[in-house]
Design a protein around this motif. Structure first.
Motif, PDB file in Angstrom:
ATOM      1  N   THR A 284       0.844  -1.196   0.000  1.00  0.00           N
ATOM      2  CA  THR A 284       0.000   0.000   0.000  1.00  0.00           C
ATOM      3  C   THR A 284       0.877   1.243   0.000  1.00  0.00           C
ATOM      4  OG1 THR A 284      -0.132   0.038   2.419  1.00  0.00           O
ATOM      5  CG2 THR A 284      -1.839  -1.187   1.242  1.00  0.00           C
ATOM      6  N   ASP A 285       0.273   2.383  -0.336  1.00  0.00           N
ATOM      7  CA  ASP A 285       1.042   3.613  -0.506  1.00  0.00           C
ATOM      8  C   ASP A 285       0.877   4.620   0.615  1.00  0.00           C
ATOM      9  OD1 ASP A 285       2.226   2.865  -2.928  1.00  0.00           O
ATOM     10  OD2 ASP A 285       0.470   3.501  -4.073  1.00  0.00           O
ATOM     11  N   ASN A 286      -0.102   4.430   1.494  1.00  0.00           N
ATOM     12  CA  ASN A 286      -0.315   5.389   2.569  1.00  0.00           C
ATOM     13  C   ASN A 286      -1.028   4.713   3.736  1.00  0.00           C
ATOM     14  OD1 ASN A 286      -3.283   5.649   2.038  1.00  0.00           O
ATOM     15  ND2 ASN A 286      -2.541   6.561   0.115  1.00  0.00           N
ATOM     16  N   VAL A 287      -1.145   5.430   4.836  1.00  0.00           N
ATOM     17  CA  VAL A 287      -1.712   4.854   6.058  1.00  0.00           C
ATOM     18  C   VAL A 287      -3.173   4.473   5.872  1.00  0.00           C
ATOM     19  CG1 VAL A 287      -2.246   5.303   8.488  1.00  0.00           C
ATOM     20  CG2 VAL A 287      -0.060   6.040   7.547  1.00  0.00           C
ATOM     21  N   ASP A 288      -3.967   5.340   5.237  1.00  0.00           N
ATOM     22  CA  ASP A 288      -5.382   5.030   5.000  1.00  0.00           C
ATOM     23  C   ASP A 288      -5.533   3.711   4.253  1.00  0.00           C
ATOM     24  OD1 ASP A 288      -6.363   7.222   6.258  1.00  0.00           O
ATOM     25  OD2 ASP A 288      -6.888   8.341   4.453  1.00  0.00           O
ATOM     26  N   GLU A 289      -4.765   3.587   3.172  1.00  0.00           N
ATOM     27  CA  GLU A 289      -4.873   2.395   2.334  1.00  0.00           C
ATOM     28  C   GLU A 289      -4.434   1.144   3.101  1.00  0.00           C
ATOM     29  OE1 GLU A 289      -3.121   0.655  -1.860  1.00  0.00           O
ATOM     30  OE2 GLU A 289      -2.807   2.784  -1.390  1.00  0.00           O
ATOM     31  N   LEU A 290      -3.429   1.291   3.964  1.00  0.00           N
ATOM     32  CA  LEU A 290      -2.947   0.158   4.757  1.00  0.00           C
ATOM     33  C   LEU A 290      -4.074  -0.465   5.567  1.00  0.00           C
ATOM     34  CD1 LEU A 290      -0.569  -1.533   5.992  1.00  0.00           C
ATOM     35  CD2 LEU A 290      -0.402   0.263   7.748  1.00  0.00           C
ATOM     36  N   PHE A 291      -4.807   0.374   6.307  1.00  0.00           N
ATOM     37  CA  PHE A 291      -5.836  -0.169   7.197  1.00  0.00           C
ATOM     38  C   PHE A 291      -7.125  -0.506   6.467  1.00  0.00           C
ATOM     39  CE2 PHE A 291      -2.916   1.965  10.113  1.00  0.00           C
ATOM     40  CZ  PHE A 291      -2.612   0.877  10.916  1.00  0.00           C
ATOM     41  N   GLU A 292      -7.407   0.180   5.382  1.00  0.00           N
ATOM     42  CA  GLU A 292      -8.581  -0.181   4.591  1.00  0.00           C
ATOM     43  C   GLU A 292      -8.374  -1.535   3.915  1.00  0.00           C
ATOM     44  OE1 GLU A 292      -8.864   3.300   2.196  1.00  0.00           O
ATOM     45  OE2 GLU A 292      -9.850   4.472   3.765  1.00  0.00           O
ATOM     46  N   ALA A 293      -7.169  -1.760   3.380  1.00  0.00           N
ATOM     47  CA  ALA A 293      -6.882  -3.042   2.735  1.00  0.00           C
ATOM     48  C   ALA A 293      -6.881  -4.174   3.757  1.00  0.00           C
ATOM     49  CB  ALA A 293      -5.531  -2.974   2.014  1.00  0.00           C
ATOM     50  N   ALA A 294      -6.302  -3.932   4.922  1.00  0.00           N
ATOM     51  CA  ALA A 294      -6.280  -4.970   5.965  1.00  0.00           C
ATOM     52  C   ALA A 294      -7.696  -5.356   6.363  1.00  0.00           C
ATOM     53  CB  ALA A 294      -5.501  -4.477   7.178  1.00  0.00           C
TER      54      ALA A 294
END
Length: 459
Positions: A284-294
């Motif tokens: 992922t490229d940013n913090v938002d995307e990290l937790f949304e993908a998880a």
């Protein structure tokens, strides 16, 4: 693989460096163990085991008898949390070894991230831990939280909500902020660990542990460096849980910052990306995307193929979503004659509906039209997943539309459904209903497309 159970599920904890100073780290750790968090929230739960403050200059702290040394304690101690000056840590760690403590968290900073002297101190504590068979987390770390064991062995502000995401972070400050964000968003964690300089255990051992953890369904990683890439790749390939990563230190300045932050060199980002892909780790490229993908990987089935459908009551939003799919390599299924016939025969479609993918069912769509559309489209075999978009019109019913999604999920459990409820105030109850039922819902199409893309990863 080292058994980390004592680290995450101790029955007794000594806080070495406990303090009466309310602004100190040692005081914050003690409060977190006794109350669950320094800041009051409904998620805070006190640690259910025994807690022993250690400070040679105090008799009582927060109502507990204070010991001058861990050696003085007669009871067995499973874990020690150390928050003293870096120069004192080696001698304190030796006392823990004499007491036969098998798990230690070193919160203290001033080691390899700080100076050459700090590097020597870090080597010294690493050698002691190896010799004595001590599980060592840190130094220069926030600590850890296990929401299912009522354990906040950190100086984080509070206990986050219970959930099924395990978060492993090289940065303690980022983990701190994520807990605050999680309390605001009601985003749940099973375990949350900051490993700092990784003088003892690091990202690989933590991934191995969370892969086998029954409360964890997906693993989110923030890493600046991974010293032993081969072991990490092997652990990631074997992981029973999907892994999502945000790698920092991607540009030259970021790599230099990573070195000064935790004392580790961050290698070429291209090398890391290749390693992650070979290990089936989602990047992922940013913090938002990290937790949304998880979250989406924890709660939704994997895509069985790269062919999705979009159902929307707003044509423009459908076009935006289709563009985003093209940008991120997501393919749109062609609706076949059988699907179009089922839509026509449902008697629910507006005469002007689009008859194509994105399927625009027109702005006045009520829940029964959404229901007919989702059922017909998901019946098509080569539709592997679906993004449902709701824009707010005067007749829109967000909560009932949310129920339509839940019903479709029950009928098609092998196909992921992701929602986009555009807007804010008047769509809130529908979003909350979906979130409470573990359905990913976003305010904008691009986030939904990235979440769907994460489901292409096989796990």
């Amino acid at each position: 693989m080292k058994d980390l159970n004592l680290l995450f599920n101790p029955k007794s904890i000594a806080v070495i460096g406990a303090s009466r100073d309310e602004k100190s780290v040692g005081h914050g750790i003690l409060v977190n163990l006794l109350k669950g968090g320094m800041f009051a929230t409904r998620h805070n739960e006190p640690f259910k085991g025994n807690v022993y403050p250690i400070n040679p200059n105090a008799d009582v702290i927060l109502g507990l008898k204070c010991h001058k040394s861990i050696i003085e304690i007669k009871d067995k101690i499973d874990m020690a949390v150390i928050a003293v000056k870096a120069q004192l840590v080696p001698s304190v760690l030796k006392e823990c070894a004499r007491k036969q403590v098998k798990a230690v968290i070193v919160i203290s900073s001033g080691f390899a991230e700080f100076s050459d002297e700090g590097k020597q101190l870090q080597k010294e504590i690493t050698d002691i831990a190896k010799k004595e068979g001590i599980i060592l987390l840190g130094p220069n770390c926030l600590g850890l939280v296990n929401t299912y064991a009522s354990l906040n062995a950190s100086f984080a502000p509070a206990m986050p909500p219970k959930g099924e995401i395990g978060f492993i972070s090289q940065s303690g400050a980022l983990a701190d902020s994520i807990i605050d964000w999680a309390l605001w968003k009601n985003y749940g964690f099973s375990k949350l660990v900051s490993y700092g300089n990784a003088a003892g255990i690091g990202i690989t051992q933590l991934v191995e542990h969370m892969s086998n953890d029954k409360e964890t369904k997906a693993i989110a990683l923030y890493a600046e460096s991974i010293p032993d890439g081969r072991k990490f790749m092997a652990a990631a390939k074997k992981s029973k849980k999907p892994i999502v990563v945000l790698k920092a230190g991607r540009a030259e300045k970021g790599m230099n910052a990573a070195k000064s932050h935790t004392g580790n060199l961050a290698g070429s980002y291209d090398v890391y990306k290749a390693a992650f892909r070979q290990s089936n780790v989602h990047i992922t490229d940013n913090v938002d995307e990290l937790f949304e993908a998880a979250q989406v990987m924890a709660y939704q089935p994997r895509l069985k193929g790269n062919s999705i459908a979009i159902v929307t009551n707003g044509g423009g939003c459908g076009v935006i979503t289709a563009d985003s799919c093209a940008e991120h390599g997501m393919n749109l299924a062609v609706l076949d004659e059988k699907t179009l016939s089922a839509l026509d025969k449902s008697g629910k479609m507006h005469p002007a509906y689009s008859r194509s993918n994105p399927l625009d069912i027109v702005g006045d769509a009520l829940p029964d039209r959404y229901d007919a559309a989702l059922n017909a489209v998901l019946q098509q075999k080569d539709v592997h997943g679906l993004i449902m978009i709701q824009t707010l019109q005067t007749m829109t019913d967000p909560v009932e539309n949310a129920r339509v999604i839940l019903n479709a999920r029950k009928k098609f459990p092998d196909k992921p459904i992701i929602a986009v409820f555009m807007g804010g105030k008047f769509t809130r109850m529908g979003k909350l209903f979906l979130e409470s039922n573990k359905v990913p819902v976003y305010a904008y199409p691009a986030k939904a497309v990235l979440a769907m893309k994460a489901l292409l990863h096989k796990r």
